[in-house]
Design a protein around this motif. Structure first.
Motif, PDB file in Angstrom:
ATOM      1  N   MET A  53       0.818  -1.207   0.000  1.00  0.00           N
ATOM      2  CA  MET A  53       0.000   0.000   0.000  1.00  0.00           C
ATOM      3  C   MET A  53       0.853   1.259   0.000  1.00  0.00           C
ATOM      4  SD  MET A  53      -2.848   1.554  -0.018  1.00  0.00           S
ATOM      5  CE  MET A  53      -4.182   0.413   0.383  1.00  0.00           C
ATOM      6  N   LEU A  54       1.912   1.250   0.771  1.00  0.00           N
ATOM      7  CA  LEU A  54       2.717   2.460   0.919  1.00  0.00           C
ATOM      8  C   LEU A  54       3.658   2.697  -0.252  1.00  0.00           C
ATOM      9  CD1 LEU A  54       3.645   2.210   4.710  1.00  0.00           C
ATOM     10  CD2 LEU A  54       1.803   3.518   3.657  1.00  0.00           C
ATOM     11  N   ASP A  55       4.102   1.618  -0.901  1.00  0.00           N
ATOM     12  CA  ASP A  55       5.049   1.730  -2.006  1.00  0.00           C
ATOM     13  C   ASP A  55       4.291   1.881  -3.322  1.00  0.00           C
ATOM     14  OD1 ASP A  55       7.032   1.599  -3.874  1.00  0.00           O
ATOM     15  OD2 ASP A  55       7.723  -0.412  -3.344  1.00  0.00           O
ATOM     16  N   PRO A  56       4.403   3.022  -4.006  1.00  0.00           N
ATOM     17  CA  PRO A  56       3.653   3.215  -5.258  1.00  0.00           C
ATOM     18  C   PRO A  56       4.076   2.272  -6.371  1.00  0.00           C
ATOM     19  CG  PRO A  56       5.229   4.992  -4.927  1.00  0.00           C
ATOM     20  CD  PRO A  56       5.221   4.186  -3.664  1.00  0.00           C
ATOM     21  N   HIS A  57       5.283   1.696  -6.261  1.00  0.00           N
ATOM     22  CA  HIS A  57       5.778   0.812  -7.317  1.00  0.00           C
ATOM     23  C   HIS A  57       5.427  -0.650  -7.064  1.00  0.00           C
ATOM     24  CE1 HIS A  57       7.914   4.217  -8.955  1.00  0.00           C
ATOM     25  NE2 HIS A  57       8.509   4.423  -7.798  1.00  0.00           N
ATOM     26  N   ALA A  58       4.791  -0.934  -5.922  1.00  0.00           N
ATOM     27  CA  ALA A  58       4.448  -2.318  -5.598  1.00  0.00           C
ATOM     28  C   ALA A  58       3.242  -2.799  -6.394  1.00  0.00           C
ATOM     29  CB  ALA A  58       4.178  -2.459  -4.105  1.00  0.00           C
ATOM     30  N   THR A  59       2.415  -1.883  -6.848  1.00  0.00           N
ATOM     31  CA  THR A  59       1.267  -2.218  -7.683  1.00  0.00           C
ATOM     32  C   THR A  59       1.311  -1.377  -8.943  1.00  0.00           C
ATOM     33  OG1 THR A  59      -0.046  -0.589  -6.460  1.00  0.00           O
ATOM     34  CG2 THR A  59      -0.219  -2.888  -5.768  1.00  0.00           C
ATOM     35  N   GLU A  60       0.881  -1.951 -10.039  1.00  0.00           N
ATOM     36  CA  GLU A  60       0.967  -1.265 -11.317  1.00  0.00           C
ATOM     37  C   GLU A  60      -0.187  -0.283 -11.492  1.00  0.00           C
ATOM     38  OE1 GLU A  60       1.252  -3.881 -14.603  1.00  0.00           O
ATOM     39  OE2 GLU A  60       2.946  -5.001 -13.809  1.00  0.00           O
ATOM     40  N   ARG A  61       0.110   0.838 -12.104  1.00  0.00           N
ATOM     41  CA  ARG A  61      -0.943   1.748 -12.562  1.00  0.00           C
ATOM     42  C   ARG A  61      -1.210   1.362 -14.024  1.00  0.00           C
ATOM     43  NH1 ARG A  61      -3.079   6.673 -11.331  1.00  0.00           N
ATOM     44  NH2 ARG A  61      -1.707   7.036  -9.562  1.00  0.00           N
ATOM     45  N   ASP A  62      -2.032   0.298 -14.208  1.00  0.00           N
ATOM     46  CA  ASP A  62      -2.178  -0.287 -15.535  1.00  0.00           C
ATOM     47  C   ASP A  62      -3.400   0.193 -16.297  1.00  0.00           C
ATOM     48  OD1 ASP A  62      -4.155  -1.489 -14.128  1.00  0.00           O
ATOM     49  OD2 ASP A  62      -3.377  -3.542 -14.299  1.00  0.00           O
ATOM     50  N   GLY A  63      -4.175   1.079 -15.699  1.00  0.00           N
ATOM     51  CA  GLY A  63      -5.339   1.597 -16.410  1.00  0.00           C
ATOM     52  C   GLY A  63      -6.534   0.678 -16.378  1.00  0.00           C
ATOM     53  N   ALA A  64      -6.472  -0.418 -15.596  1.00  0.00           N
ATOM     54  CA  ALA A  64      -7.555  -1.390 -15.593  1.00  0.00           C
ATOM     55  C   ALA A  64      -8.374  -1.359 -14.312  1.00  0.00           C
ATOM     56  CB  ALA A  64      -6.984  -2.794 -15.808  1.00  0.00           C
ATOM     57  N   TYR A  65      -8.086  -0.433 -13.408  1.00  0.00           N
ATOM     58  CA  TYR A  65      -8.823  -0.405 -12.157  1.00  0.00           C
ATOM     59  C   TYR A  65      -9.841   0.745 -12.167  1.00  0.00           C
ATOM     60  CZ  TYR A  65      -5.128   2.966 -11.095  1.00  0.00           C
ATOM     61  OH  TYR A  65      -4.251   4.015 -11.142  1.00  0.00           O
ATOM     62  N   LEU A  66     -10.675   0.748 -11.150  1.00  0.00           N
ATOM     63  CA  LEU A  66     -11.829   1.625 -11.121  1.00  0.00           C
ATOM     64  C   LEU A  66     -11.460   3.100 -11.247  1.00  0.00           C
ATOM     65  CD1 LEU A  66     -14.879   1.156 -10.772  1.00  0.00           C
ATOM     66  CD2 LEU A  66     -14.576   1.541  -8.329  1.00  0.00           C
ATOM     67  N   TRP A  67     -12.133   3.793 -12.128  1.00  0.00           N
ATOM     68  CA  TRP A  67     -12.065   5.238 -12.329  1.00  0.00           C
ATOM     69  C   TRP A  67     -10.794   5.735 -13.011  1.00  0.00           C
ATOM     70  CZ3 TRP A  67     -16.729   6.140 -12.123  1.00  0.00           C
ATOM     71  CH2 TRP A  67     -17.549   5.794 -11.071  1.00  0.00           C
ATOM     72  N   THR A  68      -9.925   4.863 -13.482  1.00  0.00           N
ATOM     73  CA  THR A  68      -8.689   5.361 -14.091  1.00  0.00           C
ATOM     74  C   THR A  68      -8.950   6.167 -15.349  1.00  0.00           C
ATOM     75  OG1 THR A  68      -8.476   3.178 -15.100  1.00  0.00           O
ATOM     76  CG2 THR A  68      -7.056   3.659 -13.234  1.00  0.00           C
ATOM     77  N   LYS A  73      -2.809 -15.598 -18.664  1.00  0.00           N
ATOM     78  CA  LYS A  73      -2.045 -14.471 -18.121  1.00  0.00           C
ATOM     79  C   LYS A  73      -2.661 -13.995 -16.807  1.00  0.00           C
ATOM     80  CE  LYS A  73      -0.364  -9.823 -19.169  1.00  0.00           C
ATOM     81  NZ  LYS A  73      -0.358  -8.705 -20.133  1.00  0.00           N
ATOM     82  N   LEU A  74      -4.008 -13.971 -16.757  1.00  0.00           N
ATOM     83  CA  LEU A  74      -4.673 -13.566 -15.522  1.00  0.00           C
ATOM     84  C   LEU A  74      -4.368 -14.546 -14.398  1.00  0.00           C
ATOM     85  CD1 LEU A  74      -8.170 -12.463 -16.909  1.00  0.00           C
ATOM     86  CD2 LEU A  74      -6.324 -10.993 -16.090  1.00  0.00           C
ATOM     87  N   ASP A  75      -4.293 -15.839 -14.729  1.00  0.00           N
ATOM     88  CA  ASP A  75      -3.946 -16.835 -13.713  1.00  0.00           C
ATOM     89  C   ASP A  75      -2.536 -16.611 -13.182  1.00  0.00           C
ATOM     90  OD1 ASP A  75      -6.395 -18.059 -13.856  1.00  0.00           O
ATOM     91  OD2 ASP A  75      -5.776 -19.555 -15.335  1.00  0.00           O
ATOM     92  N   ASP A  76      -1.617 -16.235 -14.100  1.00  0.00           N
ATOM     93  CA  ASP A  76      -0.235 -15.985 -13.676  1.00  0.00           C
ATOM     94  C   ASP A  76      -0.152 -14.808 -12.713  1.00  0.00           C
ATOM     95  OD1 ASP A  76       0.640 -18.069 -15.222  1.00  0.00           O
ATOM     96  OD2 ASP A  76       1.193 -16.821 -16.944  1.00  0.00           O
ATOM     97  N   GLU A  77      -1.038 -13.815 -12.904  1.00  0.00           N
ATOM     98  CA  GLU A  77      -1.012 -12.613 -12.077  1.00  0.00           C
ATOM     99  C   GLU A  77      -1.769 -12.787 -10.768  1.00  0.00           C
ATOM    100  OE1 GLU A  77      -2.576  -9.543 -14.520  1.00  0.00           O
ATOM    101  OE2 GLU A  77      -0.751  -9.331 -15.735  1.00  0.00           O
ATOM    102  N   ALA A  78      -2.490 -13.934 -10.638  1.00  0.00           N
ATOM    103  CA  ALA A  78      -3.270 -14.163  -9.427  1.00  0.00           C
ATOM    104  C   ALA A  78      -2.364 -14.176  -8.203  1.00  0.00           C
ATOM    105  CB  ALA A  78      -4.018 -15.489  -9.537  1.00  0.00           C
ATOM    106  N   GLY A  79      -2.818 -13.547  -7.153  1.00  0.00           N
ATOM    107  CA  GLY A  79      -2.057 -13.501  -5.918  1.00  0.00           C
ATOM    108  C   GLY A  79      -1.211 -12.260  -5.769  1.00  0.00           C
ATOM    109  N   ARG A  80      -0.888 -11.613  -6.864  1.00  0.00           N
ATOM    110  CA  ARG A  80      -0.106 -10.379  -6.784  1.00  0.00           C
ATOM    111  C   ARG A  80      -0.993  -9.235  -6.330  1.00  0.00           C
ATOM    112  NH1 ARG A  80       2.408  -9.482 -12.535  1.00  0.00           N
ATOM    113  NH2 ARG A  80       2.852  -7.491 -11.523  1.00  0.00           N
ATOM    114  N   ALA A  81      -0.419  -8.323  -5.572  1.00  0.00           N
ATOM    115  CA  ALA A  81      -1.177  -7.152  -5.143  1.00  0.00           C
ATOM    116  C   ALA A  81      -1.591  -6.344  -6.358  1.00  0.00           C
ATOM    117  CB  ALA A  81      -0.328  -6.291  -4.203  1.00  0.00           C
TER     118      ALA A  81
END
Length: 470
Positions: free
Chosen positions: A184-199, A251-259
């Motif tokens: 949560m605190l590290d901005p690079h720990a999760t991608e800003r990929d344009g696929a989440y709500l309101w992007t 690909k979605l299965d590979d990403e499962a579990g990642r923040a």
């Protein structure tokens, strides 16, 4: 002395956005921008999935980089530790937004001035708590005096393990988190990929928030059309298309579990655009040409004829004027550009740079006056001794300004001033040498170097601004 701060108790936050709405209501914040926002991330793999919420805002830092870089002291730290702003002094240069490691500032689309959380200072002065604290239904936001050992917030900090965002920035933030994960605190720990709500709101956020309302429905409509088309295609898909769908699912299965970032405020995008990269280039021409010419003259490599003198000074004055115009055009309140000189914050390299530009311009003008009035040419040599360092500072000072932008990777590059100086000299040589040689091959080589410098400068300005800050 009082030292106000916040504690965000992530054990209690339910992601309801009451703090965001209360803040917008209290300060009449326009659509498309926020002083307080809630970020969501999701972790784990079904069925063991968790969602975490975290409130983000100005951290009211003890060593706030936004107050250092602000050229007009529009941003300042009060005696009680609150980092406040005066929109009557702001020129809309967006330097504070580049300096903030927490992406807490925005340009008010109605005023063209910077704004952010100011701890509801008007409420604090009347002994009330900030609006976000009052409205939080789970009391996840705690405010108060960090230096008072008897205050509630001091007890939270003393009795719990707390963390802060980006401690490596050196800003010494006064917003502390209880049980906030590293993801949560590290901005690079999760991608800003344009696929989440309101992007998709990013089309009208931050510097371009004034366009948000008129484009509010466009992104949702387009997304819905694309989604319906894909669903229809999947139902009657050919074998080849089904294989593509299987690849996507794999690909979605590979990403499962990642923040994964599932809700966040949109990126503010490019704050310093073509105007800034253009003015770096024009002032490199204005200063580099003079430096190369003067060094060649003082070393006896070139005899400065009247024609060469007028060409050198004309290029210097002309491109310096274009630089000034670009600097003013980039401001959101260009009518206030003189505030940089009249209400200066001497810690800011925007202020120092403005005076350097003025000093270098004065040397060029004085040299032109010597030529025009037919005065003793030795005066030009004396002026060169002052002009060379001023020209070098003209070419380089933006590197020091960039290093004050603690929110961007420019501040990590200790070699940036040397790189700017080298580029200034290369650009100067690309202009002056063809003027002396007057050969087609020299002209072509000079143009190639100028084009390369333009493209490199654009990359240096743009790429760090694409990095996510929250």
């Amino acid at each position: 002395m009082v030292n106000y701060g916040f504690v965000i108790d992530n054990r209690k936050c339910i992601g309801c956005h009451a703090c965001t709405i209360a803040c917008k209501s209290e300060h009449d914040i326009p659509i498309g921008v926020n002083r307080t926002h809630v970020k969501y991330i999701e972790k784990g793999e079904y069925p063991d999935v968790t969602r975490e919420f975290s409130v983000h805002r100005c951290n009211h830092c003890e060593d706030a980089p936004c107050t250092t870089i602000c050229p007009t002291t529009a941003l300042f730290t009060r005696e009680d530790g609150i980092v406040d702003f005066d929109d009557e002094r702001c020129i809309g240069c967006k330097s504070c937004m580049q300096a903030c490691p927490y992406d807490a500032l925005y340009i008010d689309p109605n005023k063209g001035t910077a704004a952010k959380c100011n701890y509801c200072a008007h409420r604090i002065e009347e002994s009330y708590e900030p609006s976000c604290v009052i409205v939080c239904p789970t009391e996840a936001i705690i405010s108060g005096d960090l230096d008072d050992p008897n205050s509630s917030i001091s007890g939270y900090v003393r009795d719990h393990v707390t963390t802060v965002r980006k401690p490596e920035s050196g800003a010494k933030p006064n917003v502390f988190y209880i049980e906030a994960s590293e993801e949560m605190l590290d901005p690079h720990a999760t991608e800003r990929d344009g696929a989440y709500l309101w992007t998709d709101q990013a089309a009208g956020v931050g510097h371009f928030a004034k366009y948000a309302e008129e484009r509010a429905g466009a992104a949702d409509t387009n997304s819905m059309i694309v989604q319906l088309a894909l669903e229809k295609k999947a139902r009657a898909a050919a074998p080849r298309d089904k294989a593509i769908i299987r690849d996507v699912m794999a690909k979605l299965d590979d990403e499962a579990g990642r923040a994964k970032r599932s809700y966040d405020q949109p990126s503010k995008g490019i704050l310093w655009g073509w105007e800034v990269s253009a003015y770096i280039w024009t002032k490199a021409i204005a200063s580099g040409t003079y430096i190369v010419a003067m060094l060649a003259m003082l070393s006896g490599q070139v005899e400065m004829t009247d024609e060469l003198w007028w060409s050198t000074l004309g290029i210097g004055l002309g491109f310096l004027a274009v630089t000034g115009i670009l600097l003013v055009v980039d401001l959101d309140r260009p009518e206030r550009f003189l505030y940089v000189l009249l209400r200066p914050n001497w810690d800011s390299w925007l202020v120092k740079g403005a005076y350097v530009l003025a000093g270098y311009g004065a040397v060029l003008a004085a040299s032109a006056a010597v030529l025009y009035m037919g005065l003793d040419r030795s005066l030009l040599t004396y002026l060169a001794y002052a002009g060379i360092p001023l020209a070098a500072l003209t070419g380089v000072y933006t590197a020091w300004l960039f290093q004050q932008a603690k929110g961007r990777s420019w501040s990590d590059d200790g070699m940036l001033p040397l790189k700017f100086l080298i580029e200034t000299m290369v650009v100067g040589a690309a202009v002056f040498i063809p003027m002396v040689l007057r050969e087609p091959i020299a002209v072509v080589a000079g143009l190639v170097l100028l084009a390369a410098a333009w493209l490199h400068g654009k990359r240096v300005v743009m790429e760090p601004q694409m990095e996510t800050l929250h």
